[in-house]
Scaffold this motif. Sequence first.
Motif, PDB file in Angstrom:
ATOM      1  N   ARG A  12       0.821  -1.214   0.000  1.00 34.78           N
ATOM      2  CA  ARG A  12       0.000   0.000   0.000  1.00 34.78           C
ATOM      3  C   ARG A  12       0.855   1.265   0.000  1.00 34.78           C
ATOM      4  O   ARG A  12       0.477   2.272  -0.585  1.00 34.78           O
ATOM      5  CB  ARG A  12      -0.960  -0.020   1.177  1.00 34.78           C
ATOM      6  CG  ARG A  12      -2.030  -1.083   0.964  1.00 34.78           C
ATOM      7  CD  ARG A  12      -3.139  -0.966   1.916  1.00 34.78           C
ATOM      8  NE  ARG A  12      -4.171  -1.943   1.578  1.00 34.78           N
ATOM      9  CZ  ARG A  12      -5.262  -2.094   2.263  1.00 34.78           C
ATOM     10  NH1 ARG A  12      -5.493  -1.345   3.317  1.00 34.78           N
ATOM     11  NH2 ARG A  12      -6.142  -2.997   1.902  1.00 34.78           N
ATOM     12  N   PHE A  13       2.023   1.234   0.643  1.00 35.36           N
ATOM     13  CA  PHE A  13       2.927   2.390   0.610  1.00 35.36           C
ATOM     14  C   PHE A  13       3.390   2.650  -0.811  1.00 35.36           C
ATOM     15  O   PHE A  13       3.478   3.799  -1.248  1.00 35.36           O
ATOM     16  CB  PHE A  13       4.125   2.157   1.529  1.00 35.36           C
ATOM     17  CG  PHE A  13       5.104   3.291   1.503  1.00 35.36           C
ATOM     18  CD1 PHE A  13       4.871   4.435   2.240  1.00 35.36           C
ATOM     19  CD2 PHE A  13       6.250   3.215   0.735  1.00 35.36           C
ATOM     20  CE1 PHE A  13       5.768   5.495   2.219  1.00 35.36           C
ATOM     21  CE2 PHE A  13       7.157   4.266   0.704  1.00 35.36           C
ATOM     22  CZ  PHE A  13       6.911   5.410   1.448  1.00 35.36           C
ATOM     23  N   GLY A  20      -6.021   3.123  -6.603  1.00 35.26           N
ATOM     24  CA  GLY A  20      -7.082   2.740  -7.514  1.00 35.26           C
ATOM     25  C   GLY A  20      -6.632   2.512  -8.943  1.00 35.26           C
ATOM     26  O   GLY A  20      -7.440   2.249  -9.820  1.00 35.26           O
ATOM     27  N   LEU A  21      -5.352   2.581  -9.188  1.00 37.29           N
ATOM     28  CA  LEU A  21      -4.822   2.402 -10.538  1.00 37.29           C
ATOM     29  C   LEU A  21      -5.005   0.952 -10.956  1.00 37.29           C
ATOM     30  O   LEU A  21      -4.596   0.033 -10.254  1.00 37.29           O
ATOM     31  CB  LEU A  21      -3.332   2.758 -10.557  1.00 37.29           C
ATOM     32  CG  LEU A  21      -2.584   2.597 -11.857  1.00 37.29           C
ATOM     33  CD1 LEU A  21      -3.062   3.643 -12.847  1.00 37.29           C
ATOM     34  CD2 LEU A  21      -1.107   2.750 -11.619  1.00 37.29           C
ATOM     35  N   GLU A  35      -6.787  -5.699  -7.267  1.00 35.07           N
ATOM     36  CA  GLU A  35      -7.845  -5.030  -6.524  1.00 35.07           C
ATOM     37  C   GLU A  35      -7.829  -5.401  -5.049  1.00 35.07           C
ATOM     38  O   GLU A  35      -8.233  -4.625  -4.210  1.00 35.07           O
ATOM     39  CB  GLU A  35      -9.202  -5.369  -7.128  1.00 35.07           C
ATOM     40  CG  GLU A  35      -9.414  -4.738  -8.483  1.00 35.07           C
ATOM     41  CD  GLU A  35     -10.791  -5.012  -9.023  1.00 35.07           C
ATOM     42  OE1 GLU A  35     -11.708  -5.236  -8.221  1.00 35.07           O
ATOM     43  OE2 GLU A  35     -10.940  -4.993 -10.234  1.00 35.07           O
ATOM     44  N   ASP A  36      -7.366  -6.605  -4.733  1.00 33.92           N
ATOM     45  CA  ASP A  36      -7.383  -7.091  -3.358  1.00 33.92           C
ATOM     46  C   ASP A  36      -5.950  -7.341  -2.887  1.00 33.92           C
ATOM     47  O   ASP A  36      -5.302  -8.279  -3.346  1.00 33.92           O
ATOM     48  CB  ASP A  36      -8.204  -8.378  -3.271  1.00 33.92           C
ATOM     49  CG  ASP A  36      -8.383  -8.861  -1.851  1.00 33.92           C
ATOM     50  OD1 ASP A  36      -8.000  -8.139  -0.915  1.00 33.92           O
ATOM     51  OD2 ASP A  36      -8.926  -9.967  -1.679  1.00 33.92           O
ATOM     52  N   ASP A  37      -5.469  -6.506  -1.980  1.00 34.87           N
ATOM     53  CA  ASP A  37      -4.098  -6.645  -1.484  1.00 34.87           C
ATOM     54  C   ASP A  37      -3.916  -7.884  -0.613  1.00 34.87           C
ATOM     55  O   ASP A  37      -2.803  -8.345  -0.414  1.00 34.87           O
ATOM     56  CB  ASP A  37      -3.702  -5.406  -0.684  1.00 34.87           C
ATOM     57  CG  ASP A  37      -3.652  -4.155  -1.543  1.00 34.87           C
ATOM     58  OD1 ASP A  37      -3.424  -4.278  -2.760  1.00 34.87           O
ATOM     59  OD2 ASP A  37      -3.848  -3.058  -0.996  1.00 34.87           O
TER      60      ASP A  37
END
Length: 63
Positions: A12-13, A20-21, A35-37
């Motif tokens: 996420r960093f 949202g890219l 879409e799902d980390d």
Amino acid sequence: MEYILVDVSVIRFNKIGSEGLSSHTVEGESLSFAEDDFANYRTDIQAYLDTQKDVVRGKVRFL
């Protein structure tokens, strides 16, 4: 489970500034994000949750 927090935090960093890219291409450089980390960690998370089903929790009372 701590490694999941560290890995997802790094993921996420690295997305800061481009949240949202889904796809982006500039001069041969291509970026796209899942879409799902947490998708890669679903089995580990579910295994942990399954072990927690039998854990007995006590009561906490506040005065």
